[in-house]
Design an enzyme around this catalytic site. Sequence first.
Site, PDB file in Angstrom:
ATOM      1  N   ASN A  52       0.790  -1.226   0.000  1.00 53.13           N
ATOM      2  CA  ASN A  52       0.000   0.000   0.000  1.00 53.13           C
ATOM      3  C   ASN A  52       0.828   1.284   0.000  1.00 53.13           C
ATOM      4  OD1 ASN A  52      -2.532   1.578   0.491  1.00 53.13           O
ATOM      5  ND2 ASN A  52      -1.452   2.054   2.399  1.00 53.13           N
ATOM      6  N   HIS A  53       2.017   1.197   0.563  1.00 54.13           N
ATOM      7  CA  HIS A  53       2.774   2.442   0.767  1.00 54.13           C
ATOM      8  C   HIS A  53       4.250   2.146   0.919  1.00 54.13           C
ATOM      9  CE1 HIS A  53       1.507   0.852   4.766  1.00 54.13           C
ATOM     10  NE2 HIS A  53       2.799   0.999   4.996  1.00 54.13           N
ATOM     11  N   ASP A 106       1.287   6.963  -0.303  1.00 56.65           N
ATOM     12  CA  ASP A 106       0.331   5.954  -0.738  1.00 56.65           C
ATOM     13  C   ASP A 106       0.531   5.641  -2.222  1.00 56.65           C
ATOM     14  OD1 ASP A 106      -2.005   4.524   0.479  1.00 56.65           O
ATOM     15  OD2 ASP A 106      -2.975   5.306  -1.324  1.00 56.65           O
ATOM     16  N   ARG A 160       1.174 -12.596   4.980  1.00 56.23           N
ATOM     17  CA  ARG A 160       0.245 -11.801   5.777  1.00 56.23           C
ATOM     18  C   ARG A 160       0.223 -10.438   5.091  1.00 56.23           C
ATOM     19  NH1 ARG A 160       0.416  -6.602   8.462  1.00 56.23           N
ATOM     20  NH2 ARG A 160      -0.865  -6.641  10.317  1.00 56.23           N
ATOM     21  N   ASP A 204      -0.434  -6.744   4.774  1.00 61.17           N
ATOM     22  CA  ASP A 204      -0.617  -5.526   5.551  1.00 61.17           C
ATOM     23  C   ASP A 204      -1.585  -4.573   4.841  1.00 61.17           C
ATOM     24  OD1 ASP A 204       0.533  -3.871   7.839  1.00 61.17           O
ATOM     25  OD2 ASP A 204       0.886  -2.512   6.143  1.00 61.17           O
ATOM     26  N   GLU A 224      -4.980  -8.204   6.452  1.00 62.71           N
ATOM     27  CA  GLU A 224      -5.242  -7.437   7.676  1.00 62.71           C
ATOM     28  C   GLU A 224      -6.292  -6.362   7.406  1.00 62.71           C
ATOM     29  OE1 GLU A 224      -3.401  -3.986  10.503  1.00 62.71           O
ATOM     30  OE2 GLU A 224      -3.068  -4.115   8.347  1.00 62.71           O
ATOM     31  N   GLY A 251     -14.362  -4.150  13.102  1.00 63.75           N
ATOM     32  CA  GLY A 251     -15.211  -5.046  13.867  1.00 63.75           C
ATOM     33  C   GLY A 251     -16.397  -5.598  13.090  1.00 63.75           C
ATOM     34  N   ARG A 280       5.744  -3.910  22.026  1.00 65.10           N
ATOM     35  CA  ARG A 280       6.680  -4.576  21.110  1.00 65.10           C
ATOM     36  C   ARG A 280       7.977  -4.904  21.851  1.00 65.10           C
ATOM     37  NH1 ARG A 280       5.252  -0.920  15.816  1.00 65.10           N
ATOM     38  NH2 ARG A 280       3.079  -1.542  15.752  1.00 65.10           N
TER      39      ARG A 280
HETATM   40  C1  ABC Z   1       3.430   5.172  13.998  1.00 64.80           C
HETATM   41  C2  ABC Z   1       3.792   5.324  15.475  1.00 64.80           C
HETATM   42  C3  ABC Z   1       2.556   5.398  16.330  1.00 64.80           C
HETATM   43  C4  ABC Z   1       1.662   6.497  15.838  1.00 64.80           C
HETATM   44  C5  ABC Z   1       1.358   6.306  14.362  1.00 64.80           C
HETATM   45  C6  ABC Z   1       0.532   7.444  13.821  1.00 64.80           C
HETATM   46  O1  ABC Z   1       2.564   6.223  13.620  1.00 64.80           O
HETATM   47  O2  ABC Z   1       4.576   4.195  15.865  1.00 64.80           O
HETATM   48  O3  ABC Z   1       2.942   5.619  17.668  1.00 64.80           O
HETATM   49  O4  ABC Z   1       0.447   6.467  16.576  1.00 64.80           O
HETATM   50  C7  ABC Z   1       3.502   0.756  11.156  1.00 64.80           C
HETATM   51  C8  ABC Z   1       4.203   0.693  12.492  1.00 64.80           C
HETATM   52  C9  ABC Z   1       3.560   1.660  13.466  1.00 64.80           C
HETATM   53  C10 ABC Z   1       3.479   3.068  12.867  1.00 64.80           C
HETATM   54  C11 ABC Z   1       2.702   2.967  11.541  1.00 64.80           C
HETATM   55  C12 ABC Z   1       2.533   4.311  10.858  1.00 64.80           C
HETATM   56  O5  ABC Z   1       3.416   2.090  10.666  1.00 64.80           O
HETATM   57  O6  ABC Z   1       4.111  -0.621  12.991  1.00 64.80           O
HETATM   58  O7  ABC Z   1       4.316   1.696  14.653  1.00 64.80           O
HETATM   59  O8  ABC Z   1       2.795   3.914  13.776  1.00 64.80           O
HETATM   60  O9  ABC Z   1       3.754   4.827  10.460  1.00 64.80           O
HETATM   61  C13 ABC Z   1      -0.742  -2.250   9.862  1.00 64.80           C
HETATM   62  C14 ABC Z   1       0.361  -2.923  10.682  1.00 64.80           C
HETATM   63  C15 ABC Z   1       1.059  -1.861  11.503  1.00 64.80           C
HETATM   64  C16 ABC Z   1       1.809  -0.929  10.563  1.00 64.80           C
HETATM   65  C17 ABC Z   1       1.017  -0.562   9.382  1.00 64.80           C
HETATM   66  C18 ABC Z   1       1.617   0.366   8.422  1.00 64.80           C
HETATM   67  C19 ABC Z   1      -0.177  -1.178   9.069  1.00 64.80           C
HETATM   68  O10 ABC Z   1      -0.145  -3.986  11.397  1.00 64.80           O
HETATM   69  O11 ABC Z   1       1.951  -2.368  12.452  1.00 64.80           O
HETATM   70  O12 ABC Z   1       2.178   0.262  11.322  1.00 64.80           O
HETATM   71  O13 ABC Z   1       2.262  -0.462   7.455  1.00 64.80           O
HETATM   72  C20 ABC Z   1      -4.867   1.277  10.457  1.00 64.80           C
HETATM   73  C21 ABC Z   1      -4.638   0.425   9.222  1.00 64.80           C
HETATM   74  C22 ABC Z   1      -3.909  -0.869   9.558  1.00 64.80           C
HETATM   75  C23 ABC Z   1      -2.612  -0.572  10.352  1.00 64.80           C
HETATM   76  C24 ABC Z   1      -3.010   0.217  11.588  1.00 64.80           C
HETATM   77  C25 ABC Z   1      -1.782   0.582  12.426  1.00 64.80           C
HETATM   78  O14 ABC Z   1      -3.670   1.438  11.189  1.00 64.80           O
HETATM   79  O15 ABC Z   1      -5.884   0.149   8.613  1.00 64.80           O
HETATM   80  O16 ABC Z   1      -3.583  -1.520   8.357  1.00 64.80           O
HETATM   81  N1  ABC Z   1      -1.876  -1.811  10.696  1.00 64.80           N
HETATM   82  C26 ABC Z   1      -9.564   1.920  12.854  1.00 64.80           C
HETATM   83  C27 ABC Z   1      -9.543   1.440  11.420  1.00 64.80           C
HETATM   84  C28 ABC Z   1      -8.287   0.633  11.148  1.00 64.80           C
HETATM   85  C29 ABC Z   1      -7.074   1.463  11.474  1.00 64.80           C
HETATM   86  C30 ABC Z   1      -7.147   1.945  12.917  1.00 64.80           C
HETATM   87  C31 ABC Z   1      -5.979   2.878  13.193  1.00 64.80           C
HETATM   88  O17 ABC Z   1      -8.376   2.642  13.140  1.00 64.80           O
HETATM   89  O18 ABC Z   1     -10.680   0.636  11.187  1.00 64.80           O
HETATM   90  O19 ABC Z   1      -8.240   0.258   9.787  1.00 64.80           O
HETATM   91  O20 ABC Z   1      -5.882   0.671  11.277  1.00 64.80           O
HETATM   92  O21 ABC Z   1      -5.980   3.208  14.531  1.00 64.80           O
HETATM   93  C32 ABC Z   1     -12.187  -0.645  16.698  1.00 64.80           C
HETATM   94  C33 ABC Z   1     -12.875  -0.372  15.370  1.00 64.80           C
HETATM   95  C34 ABC Z   1     -11.796  -0.307  14.298  1.00 64.80           C
HETATM   96  C35 ABC Z   1     -10.750   0.753  14.665  1.00 64.80           C
HETATM   97  C36 ABC Z   1     -10.165   0.407  16.027  1.00 64.80           C
HETATM   98  C37 ABC Z   1      -9.060   1.401  16.438  1.00 64.80           C
HETATM   99  O22 ABC Z   1     -11.205   0.366  16.987  1.00 64.80           O
HETATM  100  O23 ABC Z   1     -13.794  -1.415  15.062  1.00 64.80           O
HETATM  101  O24 ABC Z   1     -12.374  -0.007  13.055  1.00 64.80           O
HETATM  102  O25 ABC Z   1      -9.684   0.751  13.695  1.00 64.80           O
HETATM  103  O26 ABC Z   1     -13.136  -0.679  17.723  1.00 64.80           O
HETATM  104 CA    CA Z   2      -3.873   3.039  -0.637  1.00 67.61          CA
END
Ligand code: ABC
Ligand code: CA
Length: 483
Positions: free
Chosen positions: A127-128, A184, A213, A215, A239, A243, A356
């Site tokens: 994706n990015h 993106d 897996r 992402d 991923e 919910g 982590r």
């Molecule tokens: C970094 C910092 C964080 C900071 C953030 C803004 O930037 O470390 O401290 O808060 C990687 C790194 C992260 C990093 C990010 C961004 O990149 O591991 O440390 O955070 O630079 C995947 C991976 C994840 C990875 C990425 C990026 C994607 O598992 O480790 O992060 O390649 C979204 C995405 C999802 C992503 C996740 C982190 O963010 O869709 O792919 N994970 C809602 C949305 C979700 C969304 C989420 C974000 O908000 O539906 O799609 O995820 O907070 C439930 C609801 C859900 C809701 C949740 C929060 O609550 O039903 O819908 O999710 O009740």
């Molecule tokens: Ca995209």
Amino acid sequence: RTADEWRARTIYQLLTDRFAQAPGQENPQLCSNNQNEPEIRHYCGGTFSGIVSKLDYIKNMGFDAIWISPVVKQMDNETEVGVGWHGYWAQDIYQINPHFGTPDDLKNLVKAAHDKDIWVMVDVVANHMGPQEKKTPRTDDYVKAYNPFNKTDHYHVFCLISNYNDQGNVEYCSIGSADDPLPDLDTENPFVVSEYYNWISWLVKEFNFDAIRIDTARHIRQEFWDDFTKSSGVFSIGEIPDGNSGFVGSYQKHMDSTLGYPLYFKLQNLYSNPNANMYEMRDIINSNRNSFNDTRILGNFVDNHDQERFAHKTQDKVLLRNAITFVLLMDGIPIIYQGVEQDFTGAPTGNDPFNREALWPTSYSQTTPTYQFITNINAFRKVVPQSFFTSLSIEAWIDEHIYAFVKDKALIITSNYGGNNPNRDLVIQGNGVWPTGEVLVNVLKCDEKITIDGSLNVPVKIDGEPKVLYPENNLKGSRICGL
Ligand code: ABC
Ligand code: CA
């Protein structure tokens, strides 16, 4: 490896940088204080060879698969939130992250794992690319850093995601923060698309991975994944952290499987909170069955690197054991995230970046109660017949606090009483699964035996601990409970 071949597997999720340092080159002080946020936002020294040296730690816990964090070369610049030690901030998708070792080290890891019958699922991102702080995305100067996506038209016009209910916004805009957006990719651009299909085919073949897996799966149009997953040639789990079963389930038409997020959001609440109403478990199981092609291959979990650790939500280990039991035995492919077995809490927040933790401060103890608890259930998974993994669970008892189900000849009883023993007596209907007089053993507590009564029912005492009851006769020769 195909979805069918993966059905009976059990997965240990690890972050390469945090799992194990290279033998002979350890720096155990590094990241040993997990509350040092600046430090843990950088590399902690884990490597592919480190994983090889600790495969027995995983194997002895009964896992026969690992999910490793992304392996490609990352941007090396600093950002407000550290560097790409986790692997989600690619710079060059054709190079292997030198912090983790060489391409040969990665091949050696897969080979060493296969030699122990451990399959390897690799985390991949389409994706990015990685963020470059304080630079404007989608300029020539910015995109020249990346390989092979080094032209501005390989990227969507820049915007930051602002509304997760707007699918266009989610697909076309960037995740990350305003300071550090992840550029993106234009996954409608034919070059980007064909490059990704070639890349995934190459990556899986070159390193001999058994699954991927995916992402940020919800951040790219669904049709993109049809040929992406086909090109991979192996089992795929996407991923979609949402919910809603209907929404997440729709992705299973474009990839083999997804992470079990709809179930996760329920179960983490139901098992961590004694006031939550267990009837919601029935609802989510039913809506999942209506929304997914096949719930038996969803990747179920209690913890991962993006969510608050269960052991941070509650300190009650009885509750944790109930959640673990459910995830390891309910329909699906269980995934246990590194550190659960060591009772890591992710303090102070339970969340990213504190969830982590480096594993080395534990000295890889194989004697913690949670390590042994997981080991016992994984061992039980090895004695049940294949039909255990192809059948759907059948609800056996439900009330506000208890959820029990039958799978094959096993009766699995979970509850959210936690340490508050309710001392309840239940008679669970056997429905002909076991004959009168059949003796069931609780494989989690070998001295507990229950005899099927004259009405073919199961009389059980509920004390808050989970129970996994299985016919003593079927355990003969398994060495479980000394049988
Ligand atoms: C970094 C910092 C964080 C900071 C953030 C803004 O930037 O470390 O401290 O808060 C990687 C790194 C992260 C990093 C990010 C961004 O990149 O591991 O440390 O955070 O630079 C995947 C991976 C994840 C990875 C990425 C990026 C994607 O598992 O480790 O992060 O390649 C979204 C995405 C999802 C992503 C996740 C982190 O963010 O869709 O792919 N994970 C809602 C949305 C979700 C969304 C989420 C974000 O908000 O539906 O799609 O995820 O907070 C439930 C609801 C859900 C809701 C949740 C929060 O609550 O039903 O819908 O999710 O009740
Ligand atoms: Ca995209």
